[in-house]
Motif scaffolding. Structure first.
Motif, PDB file in Angstrom:
ATOM      1  N   VAL A   1       0.770  -1.590   0.009  1.00 50.00           N
ATOM      2  CA  VAL A   1       0.026   0.491   0.245  1.00 50.00           C
ATOM      3  C   VAL A   1       1.438   1.083  -0.090  1.00 50.00           C
ATOM      4  CG1 VAL A   1      -2.165   1.230   1.259  1.00 50.00           C
ATOM      5  CG2 VAL A   1      -2.030  -0.896   1.086  1.00 50.00           C
TER       6      VAL A   1
ATOM      7  N   SER B   1      -4.202  -0.053   4.330  1.00 45.61           N
ATOM      8  CA  SER B   1      -4.848   0.499   3.307  1.00 45.61           C
ATOM      9  C   SER B   1      -4.807   1.498   3.213  1.00 45.61           C
ATOM     10  CB  SER B   1      -6.506   0.454   3.422  1.00 45.61           C
ATOM     11  OG  SER B   1      -6.638   1.305   5.189  1.00 45.61           O
TER      12      SER B   1
ATOM     13  N   ARG C   1      -4.823  -3.705   0.315  1.00 47.16           N
ATOM     14  CA  ARG C   1      -3.659  -5.475   0.362  1.00 47.16           C
ATOM     15  C   ARG C   1      -4.740  -6.175   0.647  1.00 47.16           C
ATOM     16  NH1 ARG C   1       0.893  -6.225   5.043  1.00 47.16           N
ATOM     17  NH2 ARG C   1      -0.760  -7.481   5.960  1.00 47.16           N
TER      18      ARG C   1
END
Length: 317
Positions: free
Chosen positions: A103, A130, A240
């Motif tokens: 990420v 995230s 992810r």
């Protein structure tokens, strides 16, 4: 004496007319300010009435022409906006959702792509699993930037959405109101330059301040609209992919042995962890409890009753 009284009476009538014009101006300005706060287009009648009042104070020649210009303002704007050759002003937005194994790396690449196009990054919340980023991209490069952001190097595209809002009429309306407000402000300033009485000067200065504030509000609104049209907003969401790959079932003997060994290792690991978790409590609480029990046993032994010897039983003859 009569001529002096007539001149005083004429001056009083002129002052009353000027005061009436200022009242009409204040009403028109208040209605325009309220319309600005609601985001509505003000009607042409209050501005025409205000213009007519100024004409009464400074002369009656320009009232009819101002009324006609205010009445025909809306149809002219509508015709101008509706023409096919008018450059449409659009506020464009987009949202992209990507799934990526890294990420943070994808977020840095997305930021570099936006900066290379002349844009910049707004609010960003980047974590290890995230991320949510607000990106501002030049509107003429939006499509190309979206293609680069959804490239496989950044991640797998899950979804994409775009929207566009036509603000052409709003921009034309704001421009027209700015011109009208500037002309109205110049008229009030001209009246202020000709005012002689203190009451008139105070009222006109208050009116100038109010109209300057309204004009400043319109200029800021025009600036916001221009910025929204020039720069498009892209919301990028990264996550992810943590779902493990499905493992095929192995029905062979080796597969069964591997499964049994894995279950044994997992069970042993669980037991060891449980013992390690309970051991500190057993040491801290168990040792004192054992010592107390030993002491109690030692103190209880002397207190036990000794067995009583039984006397021999004699038989009577």
């Amino acid at each position: 004496m009569r001529s002096t009284k007539q001149r005083r009476l004429a001056g009083l009538l002129l002052a009353l007319a000027a005061t009436g014009g200022l009242t009409a101006c204040g009403s028109a300005s208040d209605s325009g300010s309220a319309a600005d706060m609601r985001g509505e287009r003000p009607a042409a009648a209050p501005e025409a009435a205000s213009t007519g009042s100024y004409g009464t104070s400074g002369g009656s020649g320009g009232s009819g022409g101002s009324d006609k210009a205010a009445t025909g303002e809306k149809p002219q704007q509508a015709a101008q906006v509706g023409q096919p050759g008018v450059d449409r002003k659009l506020v464009r937005t987009a949202t992209i959702v990507l799934v990526t194994p890294d990420v943070r790396d994808s977020a840095e690449r997305a930021r570099a792509i936006v900066v290379a196009t002349g844009g910049y990054t707004g609010q960003a919340d980047v974590g290890s699993r995230s991320a949510t980023m607000t990106l501002y991209v030049p509107s003429d490069k939006l499509d190309d930037t979206l293609g680069k952001l959804s490239a496989p190097e950044l991640g797998k595209e899950e979804s994409r959405s775009q929207a566009a809002e036509d603000v052409t009429e709003q921009i034309v309306d704001v421009e027209s109101r700015i011109q009208t407000q500037r002309a109205s402000l110049e008229r009030v300033r001209a009246l202020l330059g000709r005012a002689q009485q203190i009451s008139e000067i105070v009222q006109l200065e208050s009116e100038v301040t109010r109209r300057e504030a309204d004009l400043e509000s319109l200029l800021k609104r025009r600036e916001r609209l221009a910025g929204s049209v020039a720069m498009s907003t892209v919301t990028l969401r990264l996550s992810r992919d943590s779902a493990p790959a499905p493992v095929a079932d192995d029905d062979t003997l080796l597969g069964a042995l591997a499964g049994g060994w894995k279950a044994f290792v997992d069970t042993t690991s669980f037991v060891v962890r449980a013992v390690a978790l309970v051991l500190p409590f057993a040491v801290v609480l168990g040792v004192p409890a054992y010592l107390l029990w030993r002491r109690w046993r030692r103190s209880a032994r002397p207190a036990q009753a000794q067995p009583v010897a039984q006397e021999p039983v004699t038989q009577e003859s």
